[in-house]
Scaffold this motif. Structure first.
Motif, PDB file in Angstrom:
ATOM      1  N   PRO A  92     -30.341  -3.527   2.219  1.00  0.00           N
ATOM      2  CA  PRO A  92     -29.001  -4.101   2.066  1.00  0.00           C
ATOM      3  C   PRO A  92     -27.974  -3.269   2.819  1.00  0.00           C
ATOM      4  O   PRO A  92     -28.086  -2.038   2.895  1.00  0.00           O
ATOM      5  CB  PRO A  92     -28.756  -4.022   0.550  1.00  0.00           C
ATOM      6  CG  PRO A  92     -29.599  -2.864   0.105  1.00  0.00           C
ATOM      7  CD  PRO A  92     -30.828  -2.923   0.963  1.00  0.00           C
ATOM      8  N   GLY A  93     -26.988  -3.934   3.391  1.00  0.00           N
ATOM      9  CA  GLY A  93     -25.895  -3.212   4.027  1.00  0.00           C
ATOM     10  C   GLY A  93     -24.857  -2.827   2.997  1.00  0.00           C
ATOM     11  O   GLY A  93     -24.950  -3.176   1.817  1.00  0.00           O
ATOM     12  N   ALA A  94     -23.843  -2.101   3.436  1.00  0.00           N
ATOM     13  CA  ALA A  94     -22.754  -1.710   2.543  1.00  0.00           C
ATOM     14  C   ALA A  94     -21.510  -1.447   3.378  1.00  0.00           C
ATOM     15  O   ALA A  94     -21.593  -0.852   4.450  1.00  0.00           O
ATOM     16  CB  ALA A  94     -23.115  -0.461   1.745  1.00  0.00           C
ATOM     17  N   ARG A  95     -20.368  -1.910   2.880  1.00  0.00           N
ATOM     18  CA  ARG A  95     -19.089  -1.649   3.540  1.00  0.00           C
ATOM     19  C   ARG A  95     -18.208  -0.735   2.697  1.00  0.00           C
ATOM     20  O   ARG A  95     -17.051  -0.512   3.018  1.00  0.00           O
ATOM     21  CB  ARG A  95     -18.359  -2.964   3.819  1.00  0.00           C
ATOM     22  CG  ARG A  95     -18.940  -3.716   5.010  1.00  0.00           C
ATOM     23  CD  ARG A  95     -18.183  -4.987   5.319  1.00  0.00           C
ATOM     24  NE  ARG A  95     -16.739  -4.797   5.427  1.00  0.00           N
ATOM     25  CZ  ARG A  95     -16.125  -4.304   6.496  1.00  0.00           C
ATOM     26  NH1 ARG A  95     -16.824  -3.933   7.550  1.00  0.00           N
ATOM     27  NH2 ARG A  95     -14.809  -4.176   6.519  1.00  0.00           N
ATOM     28  N   SER A  96     -18.776  -0.212   1.608  1.00  0.00           N
ATOM     29  CA  SER A  96     -18.035   0.718   0.761  1.00  0.00           C
ATOM     30  C   SER A  96     -19.029   1.550  -0.043  1.00  0.00           C
ATOM     31  O   SER A  96     -20.192   1.158  -0.215  1.00  0.00           O
ATOM     32  CB  SER A  96     -17.108  -0.033  -0.205  1.00  0.00           C
ATOM     33  OG  SER A  96     -17.873  -0.752  -1.154  1.00  0.00           O
ATOM     34  N   VAL A  97     -18.568   2.679  -0.542  1.00  0.00           N
ATOM     35  CA  VAL A  97     -19.393   3.511  -1.406  1.00  0.00           C
ATOM     36  C   VAL A  97     -19.752   2.740  -2.667  1.00  0.00           C
ATOM     37  O   VAL A  97     -20.872   2.857  -3.183  1.00  0.00           O
ATOM     38  CB  VAL A  97     -18.654   4.826  -1.745  1.00  0.00           C
ATOM     39  CG1 VAL A  97     -19.382   5.588  -2.847  1.00  0.00           C
ATOM     40  CG2 VAL A  97     -18.512   5.691  -0.493  1.00  0.00           C
ATOM     41  N   ALA A  98     -18.821   1.931  -3.173  1.00  0.00           N
ATOM     42  CA  ALA A  98     -19.089   1.147  -4.382  1.00  0.00           C
ATOM     43  C   ALA A  98     -20.268   0.210  -4.178  1.00  0.00           C
ATOM     44  O   ALA A  98     -21.071   0.006  -5.098  1.00  0.00           O
ATOM     45  CB  ALA A  98     -17.842   0.361  -4.780  1.00  0.00           C
ATOM     46  N   GLN A  99     -20.400  -0.366  -2.989  1.00  0.00           N
ATOM     47  CA  GLN A  99     -21.531  -1.250  -2.725  1.00  0.00           C
ATOM     48  C   GLN A  99     -22.845  -0.472  -2.689  1.00  0.00           C
ATOM     49  O   GLN A  99     -23.875  -0.963  -3.154  1.00  0.00           O
ATOM     50  CB  GLN A  99     -21.303  -2.011  -1.429  1.00  0.00           C
ATOM     51  CG  GLN A  99     -20.228  -3.082  -1.545  1.00  0.00           C
ATOM     52  CD  GLN A  99     -20.009  -3.854  -0.255  1.00  0.00           C
ATOM     53  OE1 GLN A  99     -20.548  -3.520   0.789  1.00  0.00           O
ATOM     54  NE2 GLN A  99     -19.191  -4.885  -0.329  1.00  0.00           N
ATOM     55  N   VAL A 100     -22.813   0.737  -2.152  1.00  0.00           N
ATOM     56  CA  VAL A 100     -24.013   1.582  -2.203  1.00  0.00           C
ATOM     57  C   VAL A 100     -24.404   1.836  -3.650  1.00  0.00           C
ATOM     58  O   VAL A 100     -25.574   1.718  -4.034  1.00  0.00           O
ATOM     59  CB  VAL A 100     -23.778   2.926  -1.477  1.00  0.00           C
ATOM     60  CG1 VAL A 100     -24.975   3.861  -1.673  1.00  0.00           C
ATOM     61  CG2 VAL A 100     -23.526   2.704  -0.001  1.00  0.00           C
ATOM     62  N   GLN A 101     -23.429   2.170  -4.471  1.00  0.00           N
ATOM     63  CA  GLN A 101     -23.695   2.466  -5.880  1.00  0.00           C
ATOM     64  C   GLN A 101     -24.250   1.244  -6.605  1.00  0.00           C
ATOM     65  O   GLN A 101     -25.145   1.360  -7.451  1.00  0.00           O
ATOM     66  CB  GLN A 101     -22.414   2.969  -6.549  1.00  0.00           C
ATOM     67  CG  GLN A 101     -21.947   4.320  -6.009  1.00  0.00           C
ATOM     68  CD  GLN A 101     -20.543   4.695  -6.447  1.00  0.00           C
ATOM     69  OE1 GLN A 101     -19.746   3.837  -6.851  1.00  0.00           O
ATOM     70  NE2 GLN A 101     -20.225   5.984  -6.382  1.00  0.00           N
ATOM     71  N   SER A 102     -23.741   0.052  -6.256  1.00  0.00           N
ATOM     72  CA  SER A 102     -24.258  -1.176  -6.852  1.00  0.00           C
ATOM     73  C   SER A 102     -25.712  -1.402  -6.459  1.00  0.00           C
ATOM     74  O   SER A 102     -26.543  -1.822  -7.282  1.00  0.00           O
ATOM     75  CB  SER A 102     -23.401  -2.369  -6.421  1.00  0.00           C
ATOM     76  OG  SER A 102     -23.934  -3.581  -6.904  1.00  0.00           O
ATOM     77  N   ASN A 103     -26.035  -1.126  -5.194  1.00  0.00           N
ATOM     78  CA  ASN A 103     -27.412  -1.288  -4.737  1.00  0.00           C
ATOM     79  C   ASN A 103     -28.351  -0.320  -5.456  1.00  0.00           C
ATOM     80  O   ASN A 103     -29.472  -0.687  -5.831  1.00  0.00           O
ATOM     81  CB  ASN A 103     -27.493  -1.062  -3.228  1.00  0.00           C
ATOM     82  CG  ASN A 103     -26.739  -2.109  -2.435  1.00  0.00           C
ATOM     83  OD1 ASN A 103     -26.430  -3.186  -2.930  1.00  0.00           O
ATOM     84  ND2 ASN A 103     -26.422  -1.789  -1.193  1.00  0.00           N
ATOM     85  N   VAL A 104     -27.889   0.907  -5.645  1.00  0.00           N
ATOM     86  CA  VAL A 104     -28.704   1.900  -6.341  1.00  0.00           C
ATOM     87  C   VAL A 104     -28.910   1.479  -7.796  1.00  0.00           C
ATOM     88  O   VAL A 104     -30.010   1.621  -8.356  1.00  0.00           O
ATOM     89  CB  VAL A 104     -28.058   3.291  -6.244  1.00  0.00           C
ATOM     90  CG1 VAL A 104     -28.788   4.298  -7.135  1.00  0.00           C
ATOM     91  CG2 VAL A 104     -28.054   3.776  -4.794  1.00  0.00           C
ATOM     92  N   LEU A 105     -27.862   0.943  -8.420  1.00  0.00           N
ATOM     93  CA  LEU A 105     -27.986   0.432  -9.788  1.00  0.00           C
ATOM     94  C   LEU A 105     -29.081  -0.622  -9.852  1.00  0.00           C
ATOM     95  O   LEU A 105     -29.942  -0.600 -10.748  1.00  0.00           O
ATOM     96  CB  LEU A 105     -26.656  -0.172 -10.251  1.00  0.00           C
ATOM     97  CG  LEU A 105     -26.706  -0.993 -11.548  1.00  0.00           C
ATOM     98  CD1 LEU A 105     -27.069  -0.116 -12.729  1.00  0.00           C
ATOM     99  CD2 LEU A 105     -25.372  -1.696 -11.796  1.00  0.00           C
TER     100      LEU A 105
END
Length: 329
Positions: free
Chosen positions: A286-299
């Protein structure tokens, strides 16, 4: 070739999570048309990569055409500054070229291959490329007459470790498997587009390949926000140029999966873990355009696997992709 790099990931979901970096290449305007995901600062891009690496993500996917090399430069800078040069698997791609008249084309010749590898290594600031992929060759690419010797030469030189294809569609991926080219295939797989299960899972050569699952969130359409809002994309976002019938189909069918929004993490997290738990997928990007999106992916990657009942509900809610996505007979 044998599986040597990607296959060290186990089937535990959090170890199959990678990071796609198309978004980190910025808008990438070509002849007035966006080929990227919109503006993003270098500071935000480095923060995204830092967050990913700090959570244990070990697979980074990029390409020489993302931002005309900018994504590779950012990845290389992050790996150098964060001191993660040896533990991370870096996958990049070649073949999409920018021509002197401002248009784009493709070049998969040995000459361009060697030049691309050299340029990517410089941008990435690495001594080797873990995975090198042809970037979206035509689905009807002539594999029978395509020489794989230059790739094996690069392997013998230690400049690349694995090679394969980032396929335009699953039908192109099948032709790669039919030909036995390389050992890695990158292909679309998500809760809305499950053609990998139909076309690749029973292929006689499937076990010889590492399969990278791309577009696991349906280009952002598997989003909790779009359950209630219509999509709005800026002119510097490539999705603004998608055909209306494709956008409408994606929104309509993503909303049929609203029951996933009631689970911990919401629609996006559970759509992602759907892709992560497929046993033939080696890594998901998955891509990410913010740190929050990275954190959501890790969740999502740390949630338990979806039950068979939920898998069945997904399959019944969206039985297939639209006919116009399928090859004409």
């Amino acid at each position: 070739m044998t599986k040597a790099s990607i296959h060290r990931f186990s089937n535990r979901l959090h170890q199959k999570l990678g990071l796609g970096t198309w978004q980190l290449g910025g808008p990438n305007i070509v002849q007035g048309k966006a080929m990227g995901w919109g503006e993003i600062s270098e500071e935000e891009s480095l923060a995204i990569l830092s967050a990913a690496l700090e959570t244990g993500i070990q697979f980074i996917d990029t390409a020489d055409s993302y931002g005309k090399g900018l994504s590779e430069i950012i990845v290389g800078k992050a790996l150098r500054e964060l001191s993660y040069p040896q533990d991370i698997i870096v996958c990049t791609k070649f073949g999409n070229v920018y021509l002197s008249d401002g248009t784009t084309g493709q070049d998969f010749s040995p000459e361009h291959l060697f030049a691309s590898v050299k340029a990517s290594l410089q941008r990435l600031q690495r001594e080797h490329i873990d995975v090198l992929l042809l970037h979206s060759p035509p689905d009807n690419f002539d594999w029978a007459n395509y020489d794989r010797a230059p790739f094996e030469d690069l392997v013998s030189q230690g400049l690349i470790r694995q090679y394969g294809v980032s396929s335009k569609s699953v039908y192109g991926a099948k032709r790669v498997m039919d030909a036995g080219f390389g050992s890695v295939i990158e292909v679309i797989y998500n809760a809305l587009d499950r053609r990998v299960d139909e076309i690749l899972s029973s292929h006689p050569h499937q076990a010889a390949y590492d399969i990278i699952g791309r577009v696991p969130l349906g280009s952002g359409f598997l989003s909790d926000r779009l359950l209630t809002e219509d999509p709005q994309f800026g002119e510097d976002d490539y999705r603004s140029h998608m055909a209306d019938r494709d956008k409408n189909w994606m929104v309509e069918n993503a909303r049929k999966l609203v029951f996933l929004a009631d689970l911990p993490g919401g629609l996006s997290a559970n759509a992602l873990r759907f892709t992560l738990q497929n046993p033939i997928i080696s890594v998901v990007i998955p891509g990410a355009r913010s740190v929050a999106q990275v954190q959501s992916n890790v969740l999502a990657a740390n949630l338990p696997a979806l039950s068979e009942a939920y898998i069945h509900h997904i399959e019944q809610s969206v039985p297939s992709v639209p006919d116009w996505w399928k090859p004409s007979k």
